[in-house]
Enzyme design. Structure first.
Site, PDB file in Angstrom:
ATOM      1  N   TYR A  54       0.832  -1.196   0.000  1.00  0.00           N
ATOM      2  CA  TYR A  54       0.000   0.000   0.000  1.00  0.00           C
ATOM      3  C   TYR A  54       0.874   1.255   0.000  1.00  0.00           C
ATOM      4  O   TYR A  54       0.530   2.290  -0.548  1.00  0.00           O
ATOM      5  CB  TYR A  54      -0.869   0.062   1.263  1.00  0.00           C
ATOM      6  CG  TYR A  54      -2.057  -0.856   1.227  1.00  0.00           C
ATOM      7  CD1 TYR A  54      -2.983  -0.775   0.190  1.00  0.00           C
ATOM      8  CD2 TYR A  54      -2.267  -1.783   2.233  1.00  0.00           C
ATOM      9  CE1 TYR A  54      -4.074  -1.615   0.160  1.00  0.00           C
ATOM     10  CE2 TYR A  54      -3.364  -2.618   2.209  1.00  0.00           C
ATOM     11  CZ  TYR A  54      -4.271  -2.529   1.162  1.00  0.00           C
ATOM     12  OH  TYR A  54      -5.344  -3.359   1.143  1.00  0.00           O
ATOM     13  N   CYS A 382       2.716 -18.177  -6.263  1.00  0.00           N
ATOM     14  CA  CYS A 382       3.229 -18.176  -4.889  1.00  0.00           C
ATOM     15  C   CYS A 382       2.122 -18.484  -3.881  1.00  0.00           C
ATOM     16  O   CYS A 382       1.739 -19.639  -3.719  1.00  0.00           O
ATOM     17  CB  CYS A 382       3.955 -16.864  -4.603  1.00  0.00           C
ATOM     18  SG  CYS A 382       5.151 -17.035  -3.265  1.00  0.00           S
ATOM     19  N   GLU A 406       1.063 -20.615   8.204  1.00  0.00           N
ATOM     20  CA  GLU A 406       1.096 -19.150   8.204  1.00  0.00           C
ATOM     21  C   GLU A 406      -0.252 -18.597   8.679  1.00  0.00           C
ATOM     22  O   GLU A 406      -0.313 -17.538   9.296  1.00  0.00           O
ATOM     23  CB  GLU A 406       1.414 -18.626   6.786  1.00  0.00           C
ATOM     24  CG  GLU A 406       1.525 -17.106   6.708  1.00  0.00           C
ATOM     25  CD  GLU A 406       1.822 -16.573   5.311  1.00  0.00           C
ATOM     26  OE1 GLU A 406       1.782 -17.356   4.340  1.00  0.00           O
ATOM     27  OE2 GLU A 406       2.076 -15.366   5.190  1.00  0.00           O
ATOM     28  N   HIS A 508       7.717 -16.413  -8.814  1.00  0.00           N
ATOM     29  CA  HIS A 508       7.054 -15.213  -9.340  1.00  0.00           C
ATOM     30  C   HIS A 508       7.438 -15.006 -10.801  1.00  0.00           C
ATOM     31  O   HIS A 508       8.316 -14.179 -11.106  1.00  0.00           O
ATOM     32  CB  HIS A 508       7.455 -13.987  -8.509  1.00  0.00           C
ATOM     33  CG  HIS A 508       6.833 -13.979  -7.160  1.00  0.00           C
ATOM     34  ND1 HIS A 508       5.586 -13.462  -6.915  1.00  0.00           N
ATOM     35  CD2 HIS A 508       7.275 -14.484  -5.984  1.00  0.00           C
ATOM     36  CE1 HIS A 508       5.290 -13.615  -5.640  1.00  0.00           C
ATOM     37  NE2 HIS A 508       6.299 -14.241  -5.054  1.00  0.00           N
ATOM     38  N   GLU A 510       6.078 -13.393 -12.973  1.00  0.00           N
ATOM     39  CA  GLU A 510       5.793 -12.033 -13.472  1.00  0.00           C
ATOM     40  C   GLU A 510       7.042 -11.157 -13.543  1.00  0.00           C
ATOM     41  O   GLU A 510       7.052 -10.140 -14.218  1.00  0.00           O
ATOM     42  CB  GLU A 510       4.719 -11.357 -12.609  1.00  0.00           C
ATOM     43  CG  GLU A 510       5.133 -10.946 -11.198  1.00  0.00           C
ATOM     44  CD  GLU A 510       4.915 -12.028 -10.152  1.00  0.00           C
ATOM     45  OE1 GLU A 510       4.902 -13.219 -10.533  1.00  0.00           O
ATOM     46  OE2 GLU A 510       4.768 -11.699  -8.958  1.00  0.00           O
TER      47      GLU A 510
END
Ligand code: GLN
Length: 549
Positions: A54, A382, A406, A508, A510
């Site tokens: 953010y 992920c 987690e 990842h 990307e």
């Protein structure tokens, strides 16, 4: 001799310095010059790895595991420059090094000060980019001129130009020329002001790049040139690009920025610029033949920069398929409230990106269940892989309460758990499993077919992994472990056989996609989504025809 370009910003932040720097890199590279790119960020975090998306957008990861600012993603997508840990320094990293030196006694009793010790450290960071095979180093300074925290950087680059000779450096300053509706005018005063700020600290910009929402008339450019003490030809307009960020290098080239730089730095070895393939790519983007809608279920969907590279990668795959990729951003909670069927009704594919902490996990799992059961193409990245594993364990294997440790430390079925090397890690910063690792792909899988290779390298940023104790049970029910670490000990990719495209990876991908070289997994995901879109369309058509008859 390596030349240097320093890109600074004025007036306001978010002017697109990163994109402008990346575009300069691209133009110079296309003129046959060997470049390197670097970003210096004035904040105190040692790296952006500890910052919320953010706050700072996506954390971009390099091959060597450095967690960097998202602008380095632009650098990699626009250029071929090799990026490593020396390409992104923050004030935190610089001070850490200065303080370590002080503790070691390297300063031999001196008082350690911002000038010269911090500025020397900054200059050393810039010098690390210099090499015999580098023609130009482009260093972007984060923040805006006048910011207190940016001062040491401006002082350092001022000194650096003196050290290497002014003729070997170029200061490019990016500013804003706002349009005031009430006055019906473009205003040049903020640009004049920010150049004055620069000159006050001893830097005279060589080139001004002026961001503006409208064309800046010649008269105004002349005025800027006069008041800012630069030549008229060095005032370059950079108009807002509504369509695509990939237009930026073209518009800068149209305004002859590359030639200006080549002339000013005396880069006589430069060859002519050819942007025809890039232009053709943009034409394809502008006139797509098809369209698909990809549902995107993530935690930070309101913040576009939080998944920057994922969105870009979808666009790259779209360019390949001549397809406009619409992204349907879905709040996880909304998905639960509405029900997956309703929320995903208009989607041709589902993407679940990476993320941390348990907020929104239920919505992701529910969306994945729907995709698995209905043949909706699914791509998990992920956390997306971890959620797909949990979903499969719960709903196919029947392991009630299966979860990642987690999200639930006491789960009866920890199908996703901490990496062994992570147990006992207490510090947050820089302690994830980071950077490029090889992955071995299983013969006969969709993942392997997409890559067209047996061993691939992908970048990682995670702490948890699929629990090996559950692998057999998951596999017995049909989950295919299509990719593992070369020794087989870590799950890197999963897929399902009886599904058009249900693929997820722990890495990842990307971070490795480029506009003209889409990542194979994004490419095949969009292909499957396009097939689904077409199938649905023809189904609707034949249903319509049946009613008509
Ligand atoms: N939170 C998960 C982990 O740490 C996934 C991380 C991610 O998606 N980048 O393993």
């Amino acid at each position: 001799m390596t030349k240097h370009i320093f890109v600074t910003g004025g007036v306001v932040s978010s002017l697109g310095k990163g994109l402008t720097s990346a575009s300069i890199g691209m133009l110079l590279e296309r003129r046959g010059l060997r470049i390197r790119m670097q970003k210096l960020d004035p904040y105190l975090n040692v790296d952006p790895g500890t910052m919320s998306p953010y706050q700072h957008g996506e954390v971009y990861v390099l091959d060597d595991g450095t967690e960097t600012d998202l602008d380095l993603g632009h650098y990699e997508r626009f250029t071929h420059a090799v990026l490593n840990k020396d390409c992104n320094y923050t004030t935190g990293k610089i001070y850490l090094s200065v303080i370590e030196k002080e503790r070691r006694g390297d300063y031999r009793g001196k008082t350690v000060q911002v000038i010269p010790h911090v500025t020397d450290e900054i200059k050393n960071c810039i010098r690390k980019m210099v090499a015999p095979d580098v023609d130009v180093v482009i260093t972007e300074i984060g923040g805006t001129v006048g910011d207190i925290e940016g001062m040491p950087y401006f002082e350092a680059i001022r000194q650096f130009a003196l050290d290497v000779g002014k003729q070997n450096c170029l200061f490019v300053h990016l500013t804003l020329v706002p349009y005031l509706k009430a006055a019906g005018e473009l205003k040049t005063k903020p640009t004049q002001r920010s150049v004055r700020d620069l000159r006050e600290i001893g830097i005279q910009p060589d080139i001004l790049i002026c961001r503006s929402e409208r064309e800046i008339p010649d008269e105004e450019c002349k005025k800027i040139a006069l008041f800012c003490n630069v030549e008229r030809s060095a005032v370059i307009e950079e108009r807002d690009k509504e369509f695509s960020i990939y237009e930026v290098p073209l518009s800068l080239a149209d305004n002859r920025l590359d030639q200006l730089i080549v002339d000013k730095l005396g880069l006589t070895q430069a060859r002519p610029l050819d942007m025809s393939d890039w232009r053709a790519m943009l034409d394809r983007m502008r006139n797509p033949a098809h369209e698909v809608t990809i549902a995107f279920v993530g935690k930070y969907i309101k913040h576009r920069d939080a998944y920057k590279s994922v969105y870009e990668s979808l666009d790259h795959a779209g360019i390949f398929h001549n397809t406009r990729v619409r992204v349907l951003r879905l709040e996880s909670d909304k998905l639960i409230a509405e029900g997956a069927e309703q929320a995903l009704a208009g989607a041709d594919g589902l993407l679940v990106p990476g993320g941390f902490d348990k907020r929104g996990i239920d919505g992701k799992i529910e969306a994945i269940r729907y995709a698995r059961e209905t043949g909706l193409p699914f791509f998990g990245i992920c956390l997306g892989l971890q959620c797909a594993t949990i979903e499969f364990a719960r709903n196919v294997v029947g392991l009630e309460g299966a979860n990642s440790t987690e999200f639930d430390k006491d789960t009866p079925h920890p199908v996703v758990c901490l990496l062994e090397e992570q147990q006992g890690v207490t510090k947050i910063g820089g302690t994830l499993r980071l950077g490029a690792y090889p992955c071995h792909l299983k013969a006969g899988t969709k993942t392997r077919a997409a890559y067209g290779a047996e061993v691939v390298s992908e970048r990682h940023r995670h702490r948890y992994e699929v629990n090996n104790a559950y692998r057999e049970r998951l596999a017995a029910h049909g989950l295919i472990f299509s990719g593992t670490s070369p020794d087989g000990s870590l799950v890197e990719a999963i897929e399902l056989a009886d599904h058009p495209w249900f693929v997820a990876v722990q890495s990842h991908p990307e971070f490795l996609s480029k506009p003209m070289r889409p990542h194979p997994l994004f490419r095949e995901f969009i292909r499957a989504s396009l097939d689904r879109h077409r199938a649905k369309k023809s189904e609707r058509r034949s249903a319509g025809a049946a009613i008509g008859s």
